[in-house]
Design a protein around this motif. Structure first.
Motif, PDB file in Angstrom:
ATOM      1  N   GLU A   9      32.990 -46.714  26.852  1.00 33.01           N
ATOM      2  CA  GLU A   9      32.903 -45.257  26.685  1.00 33.01           C
ATOM      3  C   GLU A   9      32.978 -44.617  28.064  1.00 33.01           C
ATOM      4  O   GLU A   9      32.209 -44.971  28.962  1.00 33.01           O
ATOM      5  CB  GLU A   9      31.593 -44.896  25.982  1.00 33.01           C
ATOM      6  N   ASP A  10      33.914 -43.660  28.242  1.00 28.58           N
ATOM      7  CA  ASP A  10      34.071 -43.040  29.555  1.00 28.58           C
ATOM      8  C   ASP A  10      33.149 -41.837  29.763  1.00 28.58           C
ATOM      9  O   ASP A  10      33.035 -41.340  30.884  1.00 28.58           O
ATOM     10  CB  ASP A  10      35.528 -42.620  29.785  1.00 28.58           C
ATOM     11  N   GLU A  33      33.706 -48.243  31.566  1.00 28.38           N
ATOM     12  CA  GLU A  33      34.217 -46.880  31.443  1.00 28.38           C
ATOM     13  C   GLU A  33      35.731 -46.818  31.298  1.00 28.38           C
ATOM     14  O   GLU A  33      36.259 -45.853  30.761  1.00 28.38           O
ATOM     15  CB  GLU A  33      33.817 -46.061  32.683  1.00 28.38           C
ATOM     16  N   LEU A  60      40.342 -43.351  25.994  1.00 30.89           N
ATOM     17  CA  LEU A  60      39.842 -43.916  27.247  1.00 30.89           C
ATOM     18  C   LEU A  60      40.878 -43.754  28.343  1.00 30.89           C
ATOM     19  O   LEU A  60      42.082 -43.711  28.067  1.00 30.89           O
ATOM     20  CB  LEU A  60      39.561 -45.424  27.072  1.00 30.89           C
TER      21      LEU A  60
END
Length: 232
Positions: A9-10, A33, A60
């Motif tokens: 998850e960024d 990330e 992403l």
């Protein structure tokens, strides 16, 4: 040893929130990330240290979530994936599931819902474990744990080594060329030398020999490739 979750998850705040709730529920968490970091991170880990599940964001930087979902499913078909996304269109949801995702959670979501979904997917994965084990002679492949057992002795394999052994054991006596083995080792079609296959085979043989010192079950066929040949 607690089950572990890889969060891809960024958005740092979302990742931290999920990690906090999962940690409070007894899970170990890891966080990445950037999409380009996921496959190398997984491939560098020994099979016993792979995460129990991947929480994968759709949007992403670098490699997108749908592509990663397909790559994870190709390399580690027993590794559960839950996709996280702000895109709620039906086509995206169906596409994610067709590519191998085990569940799909739309943003915004409650972190408690994420924990509940993680538990449900892990329960389903564990229930498949016994039926997914593949036994050949006295060598057993545990596809959920990504490990091999020789007469009950655990052989710690990397993901690539496990995939090589699984492919050859699927057809005892069949000769696989280096090119065929490379196709199974690297589904992303990266360019690697044929010597890379030889190197992985050498390491795989050494690990099996540690468990079975007097048995040679992976055999070279000069000028052609390799085969799995269980002893009678």
């Amino acid at each position: 040893m607690s089950e572990s979750i890889l969060i891809v998850e960024d958005e740092i705040k979302i990742a931290k929130l999920i990690a906090d709730y999962l940690g409070a529920s007894g899970y170990t968490t890891y966080h990445l990330e950037h999409g380009n970091d996921v496959l190398p991170w997984l491939q560098d880990r020994p099979t016993h240290a792979l995460p129990s599940l991947v929480l994968l964001d759709l949007m992403l930087p670098g490699t997108d979530g749908l592509t990663l979902c397909r790559q994870i499913h190709d390399h580690w078909p027993s590794l559960p994936v839950i996709m996280l996304t702000a895109r709620v269109e039906e086509v995206d949801r169906l596409l994610g599931l067709e590519l191998g995702a085990d569940d799909y959670i739309c943003k915004p979501f409650s972190p408690r819902e994420v924990v509940a979904r993680v538990r449900a997917v892990l329960r389903r994965a564990q229930s498949r474990q016994a039926s997914d084990d593949v036994a050949v002679n006295q060598l057993v492949l545990d596809e959920e744990g990504w490990r091999a057992l020789a007469d009950g002795k655990d052989i710690e394999l990397t993901a690539v080594e496990f995939q090589l052994l699984k492919v050859m054991m699927s057809a005892p006596g069949r000769i696989f060329s280096r090119e065929q083995l490379m196709d199974h080792m690297y589904r992303d079609h990266r360019i690697v030398s044929e010597r890379t296959v030889d190197s992985h085979i050498k390491k795989l043989r050494r690990k099996i020999a540690d468990a079975w010192p007097e048995r040679e079950i992976i055999r070279s066929v000069y000028g052609v490739g390799y085969k799995y040949q269980p002893e009678e």
